[in-house]
Design a protein around this motif. Structure first.
Motif, mmCIF file in Angstrom:
data_model
loop_
_atom_site.group_PDB
_atom_site.id
_atom_site.type_symbol
_atom_site.label_atom_id
_atom_site.label_comp_id
_atom_site.label_asym_id
_atom_site.label_seq_id
_atom_site.Cartn_x
_atom_site.Cartn_y
_atom_site.Cartn_z
ATOM 1 N N VAL A 85 0.848 -1.197 0.000
ATOM 2 C CA VAL A 85 0.000 0.000 0.000
ATOM 3 C C VAL A 85 0.882 1.245 0.000
ATOM 4 C CG1 VAL A 85 -1.804 1.270 1.220
ATOM 5 C CG2 VAL A 85 -1.801 -1.247 1.248
ATOM 6 N N SER A 86 0.647 2.099 -0.970
ATOM 7 C CA SER A 86 1.395 3.343 -1.108
ATOM 8 C C SER A 86 0.780 4.413 -0.200
ATOM 9 C CB SER A 86 1.345 3.803 -2.575
ATOM 10 O OG SER A 86 1.902 5.083 -2.716
ATOM 11 N N VAL A 87 1.630 5.002 0.657
ATOM 12 C CA VAL A 87 1.144 6.016 1.594
ATOM 13 C C VAL A 87 1.962 7.303 1.412
ATOM 14 C CG1 VAL A 87 0.545 6.537 3.988
ATOM 15 C CG2 VAL A 87 0.622 4.151 3.213
ATOM 16 N N PRO A 88 1.523 8.188 0.532
ATOM 17 C CA PRO A 88 2.250 9.446 0.341
ATOM 18 C C PRO A 88 1.971 10.410 1.490
ATOM 19 C CG PRO A 88 0.286 9.415 -1.013
ATOM 20 C CD PRO A 88 0.338 8.083 -0.334
ATOM 21 N N ILE A 89 2.982 11.194 1.854
ATOM 22 C CA ILE A 89 2.853 12.140 2.959
ATOM 23 C C ILE A 89 3.399 13.494 2.503
ATOM 24 C CG2 ILE A 89 3.351 12.575 5.398
ATOM 25 C CD1 ILE A 89 4.091 9.607 5.656
ATOM 26 N N TYR A 90 2.703 14.553 2.875
ATOM 27 C CA TYR A 90 3.163 15.899 2.522
ATOM 28 C C TYR A 90 4.560 16.155 3.074
ATOM 29 C CZ TYR A 90 -1.542 17.314 1.082
ATOM 30 O OH TYR A 90 -2.749 17.424 0.442
ATOM 31 N N PRO A 91 5.440 16.741 2.284
ATOM 32 C CA PRO A 91 6.769 17.094 2.798
ATOM 33 C C PRO A 91 6.784 18.394 3.594
ATOM 34 C CG PRO A 91 6.638 17.601 0.461
ATOM 35 C CD PRO A 91 5.323 16.955 0.825
ATOM 36 N N TYR A 180 -3.460 10.625 3.727
ATOM 37 C CA TYR A 180 -3.778 11.337 4.959
ATOM 38 C C TYR A 180 -4.170 12.775 4.629
ATOM 39 C CZ TYR A 180 -2.559 7.534 8.054
ATOM 40 O OH TYR A 180 -2.567 6.336 8.716
ATOM 41 N N THR A 181 -5.380 13.117 5.011
ATOM 42 C CA THR A 181 -5.863 14.474 4.748
ATOM 43 C C THR A 181 -5.027 15.468 5.529
ATOM 44 O OG1 THR A 181 -7.471 14.302 6.552
ATOM 45 C CG2 THR A 181 -8.220 13.684 4.355
ATOM 46 N N SER A 182 -4.831 16.633 4.935
ATOM 47 C CA SER A 182 -4.000 17.643 5.579
ATOM 48 C C SER A 182 -4.609 18.090 6.899
ATOM 49 C CB SER A 182 -3.805 18.839 4.654
ATOM 50 O OG SER A 182 -5.051 19.354 4.257
ATOM 51 N N GLY A 183 -5.931 18.092 6.951
ATOM 52 C CA GLY A 183 -6.601 18.392 8.207
ATOM 53 C C GLY A 183 -6.506 19.845 8.617
ATOM 54 N N THR A 184 -7.645 20.526 8.712
ATOM 55 C CA THR A 184 -7.649 21.890 9.243
ATOM 56 C C THR A 184 -7.943 21.865 10.741
ATOM 57 O OG1 THR A 184 -9.971 22.086 8.593
ATOM 58 C CG2 THR A 184 -8.338 22.953 7.076
ATOM 59 N N THR A 185 -8.368 20.702 11.242
ATOM 60 C CA THR A 185 -8.589 20.530 12.681
ATOM 61 C C THR A 185 -8.223 19.104 13.062
ATOM 62 O OG1 THR A 185 -10.892 19.822 12.348
ATOM 63 C CG2 THR A 185 -10.516 22.167 12.716
ATOM 64 N N PHE A 219 2.895 21.012 -10.567
ATOM 65 C CA PHE A 219 3.631 21.591 -9.444
ATOM 66 C C PHE A 219 2.892 21.457 -8.120
ATOM 67 C CE2 PHE A 219 1.350 24.930 -11.710
ATOM 68 C CZ PHE A 219 0.560 25.472 -10.711
ATOM 69 N N LEU A 220 1.604 21.103 -8.143
ATOM 70 C CA LEU A 220 0.886 20.865 -6.895
ATOM 71 C C LEU A 220 1.354 19.547 -6.282
ATOM 72 C CD1 LEU A 220 -2.735 21.957 -7.860
ATOM 73 C CD2 LEU A 220 -0.955 23.298 -6.750
ATOM 74 N N PRO A 221 1.235 19.376 -4.962
ATOM 75 C CA PRO A 221 1.783 18.179 -4.314
ATOM 76 C C PRO A 221 1.165 16.881 -4.832
ATOM 77 C CG PRO A 221 1.178 19.838 -2.684
ATOM 78 C CD PRO A 221 0.637 20.316 -3.991
ATOM 79 N N LEU A 222 2.019 15.946 -5.228
ATOM 80 C CA LEU A 222 1.540 14.649 -5.700
ATOM 81 C C LEU A 222 0.858 13.848 -4.595
ATOM 82 C CD1 LEU A 222 4.346 13.283 -8.057
ATOM 83 C CD2 LEU A 222 1.932 13.546 -8.626
ATOM 84 N N CYS A 223 1.172 14.158 -3.341
ATOM 85 C CA CYS A 223 0.558 13.411 -2.249
ATOM 86 C C CYS A 223 -0.896 13.814 -2.028
ATOM 87 C CB CYS A 223 1.356 13.589 -0.964
ATOM 88 S SG CYS A 223 1.807 15.287 -0.644
#
Length: 587
Positions: A85-91, A180-185, A219-223
Motif C-alpha cells: 500500500v502506497s502512503v504518500p505524505i506531505y513534505p 492522509y488528509t492535511s486536516g484543518t482541525t 507543481f501541486l503536491p503529488l501526495c
C-alpha cells in the motif's frame, strides 16, 4: 490493454506509445532530467524487485515523503504492483503530524527526500516500532541507503515470475493507497482508496482535454488526491509530464515546457492576475487606456451566449493585448484545471478570455477526489459554478444544504477508524461532504460554504463567513481573510493584505516603509483599506457586514501553519494564533 489497477498505467503507456522519449521530466538545480517510457517502466520494476528483496510483503504500508519527481511515481507504482500500500505524505507538515501519521500507518519503510526533511523526521524515528528502514532519494548521508542503491539491488534480484504473480493477485477493488488528509482541525485521517476508486475518477475525465493535448506541467503536491489523480490521467492519455522546479519557477517553467494542460489552485492564478494588472501601470496614457479596457473586457467573458459586439471587441483585444499575455505564459494552453478552493468568477472569466481556458472542479480526498467538474458540453462551463456531477455517480443536496454523493468515487473508509467513517458515509452509501451548495435545474453545482464554518451572532443571525471572505478576497489588496463573530453582536475580521501588490501600490503613492508592520501603520494605507472594506460591505446585509477588522503584518503560509498544503485557510489554527487580537475586536 485494459487498465483495471493503477500500476497497469505504465504498461498500457508502453504498449500504446513504446517510443515515447519523455514520459516524465523534472527540473533540479536548473537542469531537466527526462525519462522515456521504457526507462520509467524499467525503473519501476527494479524498485519492485528491491522492495521484495528487503522483505516488503502484500498489505505492508510504505511511505513516500517527497516533492514531485518522476521517482515518486515509479515508487508509487512499484509499491502497488507488489500488492503493498502506497502512503504518500506531505513534505511540508509539522513534526507532530509526521509522528502521528508514521505511527498510525505503522510504516514498514519510508522514502524521504532532502536534508530538511531528514532533520524533521529523524528525531522521531526511535518512536516508530514498526519502521524497518529509511531510504533517501538522493545520497545525502552514509547513514541511509538511497534510491540508486535500491535500483542496483533490484537489478541483482530480478523475480519476474514473483512480480507477475503478485500483480495478478491485486484486484480492482483492493486497497491501493492511504491518503492522509492535511486536516484543518485535529489529527489527519487516513483516506483509503481502491484502484477502482481512482481509475473510475480519471476515466470519467478522459474527454476534458482536447485531442492533441499531450503535455502537462505539474507543481501541486503529488501526495494530494487532486494532483495525483490528474497525473494518472496524464499517463492514461499518454502525456509527457513535466514537474516544475519549485513554486517560484512556475512562470519560467511554463515558457520552457509550453504545456497544453496544467492544474493549479486559485492562488496561483491570482498571483498571475495581479502581475498582469500591475504591468499596465507604467505604460504611456493611450497604451495604458487600451490595456485596462482589455483587462476589464476579459473579466466579462462568457463561454456561451456572447454578443456579436463582445466578440468584435474581444478579437481586437486579443490581437493587441491577450496574444502578448499568452506568449508570456507559454501560449499553448488547452485547459487549466482549478481546484482545491473556489476561484473567483471574474478571474475564471479573465483567464479563459485570454486563452487559458479555466475548468473548475470540486471534490475531496474521500471522493477520489472529483465529485463535479466543468465540461465542454452545452452549459458545462458557467463561471461561479463547479460544473456537473461526475458520470455514473449520484449527487444530491441534503439537510442544511449539504452536498452528498454516492457512487464509484466514494472511499473505502478511514484507515483504522470505523466510527469516523460512519460519521461521513451513511447506511445508504451517501458520502456527507460537510460542504454546502446549490444544484440548479440543469444539474450544475454551485458551492456556497462549509457547514462547520457557519456561526450565529448574539442577535440570532446565521453568518456564512466563507462567502464574505471570498467576496472580499476579490480585492487585489487582500490575500486572505478570516471572518469571526460567534455569539457576538456583529461580524469582524482579520485581514492579511497581499503584500506584493500592496508594496507596489505603496511605492506608486510615495508611502515610505521598511517592514510590513510599518507599512500597515501608514495613514494612506489605513484609509485605502477602509475604502475597500466599505466597498465590499455593500454586497452584504447589515448583520453580515464586517464592522471591525485588524490588518495583520504576518504573511500566512503553509510553514507558518495558517494554510493547508492546498492553500486553504486553517480557521481554528488562525483563531488560536490570533485569539487576543480577535478578542480586542469585540471590546
Amino acid at each position: 490493454m485494459e487498465v483495471t489497477r493503477l500500476f497497469d498505467l505504465p504498461a498500457n503507456y508502453l504498449e500504446q506509445k513504446p517510443e515515447q522519449e519523455i514520459a516524465f521530466a523534472s527540473k533540479h538545480r536548473g537542469k531537466w532530467r527526462t525519462y522515456s517510457i521504457k526507462e520509467f517502466v524499467e525503473l519501476t520494476d527494479n524498485l519492485s524487485y528491491a522492495l521484495l528483496a528487503i522483505g516488503i510483503k502484500p498489505g505492508d504500508n510504505v511511505g513516500i515523503v517527497s516533492g514531485n519527481r518522476p521517482e515518486w511515481n515509479a515508487l508509487d507504482y512499484a509499491i502497488m504492483q507488489i500488492a503493498a500500500v502506497s502512503v504518500p505524505i506531505y513534505p511540508t507538515i509539522s513534526q507532530e503530524d509526521y509522528r502521528y501519521i508514521l505511527n498510525h500507518a505503522e510504516m514498514k519503510i519510508i522514502f524521504m527526500e532532502g536534508r530538511e526533511l531528514r532533520n524533521k523526521i529523524e528525531p522521531i524515528l526511535p518512536e516508530l516500532d514498526k519502521l524497518k528502514e529509511v531510504i533517501t532519494f538522493d545520497n545525502i548521508d552514509e547513514k541511509y541507503r538511497y534510491l540508486d542503491l535500491l535500483v542496483e539491488l533490484g537489478k541483482n534480484n530480478v523475480q519476474k515470475e514473483k512480480l507477475a504473480e503478485l500483480k495478478q493477485s491485486v484486484k480492482p477493488y483492493d486497497l491501493a493507497t492511504i491518503i492522509y488528509t492535511s486536516g484543518t482541525t485535529g489529527n489527519p485521517k487516513g483516506v483509503m482508496l481502491s484502484h477502482n476508486n481512482i481509475i473510475q475518477n480519471f476515466y470519467q475525465l478522459r474527454h476534458i482535454p482536447s485531442e492533441g493535448s499531450d503535455r502537462a506541467l505539474s507543481f501541486l503536491p503529488l501526495c494530494h488526491a487532486y494532483e495525483r489523480m490528474l497525473v494518472y490521467l496524464y499517463q492514461y492519455l499518454l502525456f509527457s509530464v513535466y514537474y516544475a522546479e519549485n513554486l517560484g519557477t512556475i512562470a519560467e517553467n511554463i515558457k520552457e515546457v509550453a504545456p497544453t494542460m496544467m492544474t493549479c489552485v486559485p492562488r496561483v492564478l491570482e498571483k498571475m492576475y495581479d502581475k498582469f494588472y500591475l504591468s499596465g501601470k507604467k505604460l504611456p496614457f493611450i497604451q495604458r487606456t487600451i490595456y485596462y479596457w482589455a483587462f476589464e473586457l476579459a473579466k466579462k467573458y462568457k463561454v456561451e451566449n456572447r454578443s456579436c459586439w463582445y466578440n468584435v471587441r474581444h478579437r481586437f483585444a486579443d490581437k493587441m493585448i491577450y496574444s502578448k499575455w499568452r506568449a508570456a505564459v507559454g501560449g499553448n494552453f488547452d485547459i487549466v484545471v482549478s481546484g482545491g478552493s473556489a476561484i473567483q468568477k471574474h478571474m475564471a472569466a479573465f483567464f479563459s478570455a485570454i486563452g487559458m481556458p479555466v475548468f473548475e472542479g470540486y471534490g475531496l480526498s474521500e471522493s477520489s477526489p472529483v465529485i463535479a467538474v466543468m465540461n465542454r458540453g452545452k452549459g458545462g462551463r458557467q463561471f461561479g459554478t463547479v460544473g456537473m456531477k461526475m458520470p455514473e455517480t449520484e449527487l444530491r443536496i441534503g439537510a442544511d444544504n449539504e452536498i452528498q454523493c454516492r457512487g464509484h468515487n466514494v472511499m473505502l473508509g478511514y484507515y483504522k477508524a470505523p466510527e469516523a467513517t460512519a460519521q461521513v458515509i451513511d447506511d445508504e452509501g451517501w458520502l456527507h461532504t460537510g460542504d454546502t451548495g446549490i444544484l440548479d435545474e440543469n444539474g450544475v453545482l454551485r458551492i456556497t460554504g462549509r457547514l462547520k464554518s457557519l456561526f450565529k451572532t448574539s442577535l440570532g443571525k446565521y453568518v456564512n463567513p466563507e462567502i464574505i471572505e471570498a467576496k472580499f478576497c476579490e480585492s487585489p489588496f487582500i490575500e486572505n481573510m478570516l471572518v469571526v463573530g460567534e455569539n457576538q453582536k456583529f461580524a469582524a475580521a482579520l485581514i492579511q493584505p497581499d503584500f506584493a501588490y500592496l508594496k507596489t501600490w505603496a511605492a506608486m503613492h510615495d508611502v515610505q516603509f521598511t517592514t510590513n508592520a510599518e507599512l500597515l501603520e501608514s495613514k494612506v494605507i489605513t484609509v485605502r483599506f477602509r475604502q475597500e472594506v466599505e466597498k465590499y460591505n455593500q454586497e452584504f446585509g447589515d448583520y453580515e457586514q464586517v464592522k471591525k477588522y485588524k490588518l495583520v503584518a504576518e504573511e500566512w503560509s503553509q510553514p507558518g501553519g495558517q494554510l493547508s498544503p492546498t492553500l486553504k485557510l486553517k480557521r481554528k489554527v488562525v483563531m488560536a494564533q490570533y485569539a487576543k487580537d480577535i478578542d480586542k475586536l469585540f471590546v
